[in-house]
Scaffold this active site. Structure first.
Site, PDB file in Angstrom:
ATOM      1  N   GLU A 186       0.786-131.186 -12.603  1.00 36.59           N
ATOM      2  CA  GLU A 186      -0.264-130.450 -13.309  1.00 36.59           C
ATOM      3  C   GLU A 186      -0.426-129.047 -12.720  1.00 36.59           C
ATOM      4  O   GLU A 186      -0.601-128.073 -13.465  1.00 36.59           O
ATOM      5  CB  GLU A 186      -1.586-131.217 -13.248  1.00 36.59           C
ATOM      6  CG  GLU A 186      -1.603-132.508 -14.055  1.00 36.59           C
ATOM      7  CD  GLU A 186      -1.263-132.290 -15.520  1.00 36.59           C
ATOM      8  OE1 GLU A 186      -1.604-131.218 -16.069  1.00 36.59           O
ATOM      9  OE2 GLU A 186      -0.639-133.178 -16.130  1.00 36.59           O
ATOM     10  N   HIS A 217       0.809-124.540 -21.097  1.00 32.29           N
ATOM     11  CA  HIS A 217       0.782-125.578 -20.058  1.00 32.29           C
ATOM     12  C   HIS A 217       1.553-126.808 -20.540  1.00 32.29           C
ATOM     13  O   HIS A 217       2.405-127.344 -19.818  1.00 32.29           O
ATOM     14  CB  HIS A 217      -0.681-125.927 -19.757  1.00 32.29           C
ATOM     15  CG  HIS A 217      -0.863-127.142 -18.899  1.00 32.29           C
ATOM     16  ND1 HIS A 217      -1.233-127.067 -17.570  1.00 32.29           N
ATOM     17  CD2 HIS A 217      -0.750-128.472 -19.179  1.00 32.29           C
ATOM     18  CE1 HIS A 217      -1.336-128.291 -17.082  1.00 32.29           C
ATOM     19  NE2 HIS A 217      -1.042-129.160 -18.040  1.00 32.29           N
ATOM     20  N   GLU A 218       1.285-127.258 -21.762  1.00 29.51           N
ATOM     21  CA  GLU A 218       1.946-128.464 -22.281  1.00 29.51           C
ATOM     22  C   GLU A 218       3.427-128.216 -22.542  1.00 29.51           C
ATOM     23  O   GLU A 218       4.263-129.101 -22.319  1.00 29.51           O
ATOM     24  CB  GLU A 218       1.246-128.931 -23.558  1.00 29.51           C
ATOM     25  CG  GLU A 218      -0.186-129.399 -23.352  1.00 29.51           C
ATOM     26  CD  GLU A 218      -0.311-130.527 -22.335  1.00 29.51           C
ATOM     27  OE1 GLU A 218       0.634-131.345 -22.231  1.00 29.51           O
ATOM     28  OE2 GLU A 218      -1.340-130.592 -21.638  1.00 29.51           O
ATOM     29  N   HIS A 237       5.442-128.726 -19.469  1.00 32.97           N
ATOM     30  CA  HIS A 237       5.772-130.134 -19.207  1.00 32.97           C
ATOM     31  C   HIS A 237       7.057-130.530 -19.947  1.00 32.97           C
ATOM     32  O   HIS A 237       7.909-131.233 -19.401  1.00 32.97           O
ATOM     33  CB  HIS A 237       4.630-131.044 -19.676  1.00 32.97           C
ATOM     34  CG  HIS A 237       3.442-131.066 -18.769  1.00 32.97           C
ATOM     35  ND1 HIS A 237       3.554-131.184 -17.404  1.00 32.97           N
ATOM     36  CD2 HIS A 237       2.109-131.018 -19.044  1.00 32.97           C
ATOM     37  CE1 HIS A 237       2.331-131.196 -16.869  1.00 32.97           C
ATOM     38  NE2 HIS A 237       1.454-131.088 -17.835  1.00 32.97           N
TER      39      HIS A 237
END
Length: 305
Positions: free
Chosen positions: A220, A142-143, A146
């Site tokens: 997100e 997930h990070e 980003h």
């Protein structure tokens, strides 16, 4: 705006980032013009705005690590964490960010940095203690999403306008408190000028606040989707979300308030349970929205429970 990786390009996210930055740019220009007209000093306004923008953009990663009391760790210090990030970066075909650990009970993670080459991925010890390997891998993916989609850089720049407007509004407010006793003509004009600056700054802060929150909630969801697609295990990320959100609710309110400034960059927001203005204007979509998206993605990928 996505660098070449195996993370799927998210054109909706790119469009939303471009629109948000464009709108914030218009508001920023109007803000600077208004300050110049009110303060009547181009040099002062440019120095203040330019200095703060440079500081926030160039040192964003260092500021974030310092505020979270985090430190960069080597593969020798954290072999398990580095190993997972190495595998994910190889799968995504992207440069590996620096890795940091914050020694705190709050279970969370975030990415920061002015570019993909200067990115840092930070996890807390509270997170690594709570999650198993599959769940932690989902959070790390997930990070990394980003970083790959450059939305960390966009959020850093986008949040600058709100920071400047908030600081100026606060400075103007304190100026009225400590300088409001003058009753001569010049003092009255200065008082009205300070009130005008405070009103303009407050309006700009409110507009930038709403734009950034709207972008943050979408980014997100996009990172959840991209991270789950990279690992192929949406259920592991859903499990991590459930654990982290539940445990954050049990963290003392004092500790949550200390971390709230980084909510836009966290994997899960540091918010107290219950309805509040903070939850209404959250930087993140609701837990239910995130879990529903991951459940649908799990079905789409044919994931076996």
């Amino acid at each position: 705006m996505t660098m070449r990786t195996r993370f799927r390009p998210d054109h909706q996210l790119t469009t939303r980032m471009l629109v948000t930055v464009f709108l914030l740019g218009l508001v920023y220009v109007a803000f600077i013009v208004a300050l110049i007209l009110l303060i009547k000093s181009v040099v002062v306004v440019v120095l203040i705005a330019g200095g703060l923008l440079f500081t926030q953009f160039w040192f964003s990663d260092r500021i974030a690590l310092y505020a979270m009391r985090a430190r960069i760790v080597t593969p020798e210090e954290e072999p398990h964490l580095h190993g997972m990030i190495d595998r994910l970066c190889a799968t995504a075909d992207m440069p590996k960010p620096r890795v940091a650990v914050a020694d705190m009970e709050l279970p969370n993670a975030f990415a920061a940095g002015r570019s993909t080459r200067r990115a840092v991925l930070c996890v807390t010890t509270g997170l690594t203690r709570r999650l198993d390997t599959g769940e932690l891998e989902g959070v790390l993916a997930h990070e990394l999403s980003h970083v790959a989609h450059r939305d960390v850089v966009v959020m850093t720049v986008a949040s600058f306008l709100g920071v400047v407007a908030g600081l100026i509004a606060r400075f103007a407010f304190y100026s009225t408190l400590f300088g409001g006793g003058r009753r001569d003509r010049d003092g009255g004009q200065v008082f009205l000028l300070i009130l005008a600056v405070m009103a303009v700054s407050a309006a700009v802060y409110a507009i930038s606040f709403l734009l950034i929150r709207a972008l943050s909630r979408y980014r997100e969801l996009a990172a959840d989707r991209a991270g789950a697609q990279l690992t192929g295990h949406p259920s592991a990320l859903a499990s991590a979300l459930t654990k982290v959100s539940g445990d954050i609710a049990r963290i003392p309110t004092r500790d949550l308030r200390a971390a709230e400034a980084f909510n836009a960059f966290f994997f899960a927001p540091a918010l107290s349970p219950g309805f509040s203005l903070s939850s209404l204007m959250s930087t993140h979509p609701t837990l239910r929205q995130r879990l529903d998206q991951l459940a649908a993605l799990s079905t789409e990928l044919g994931e076996v429970s």
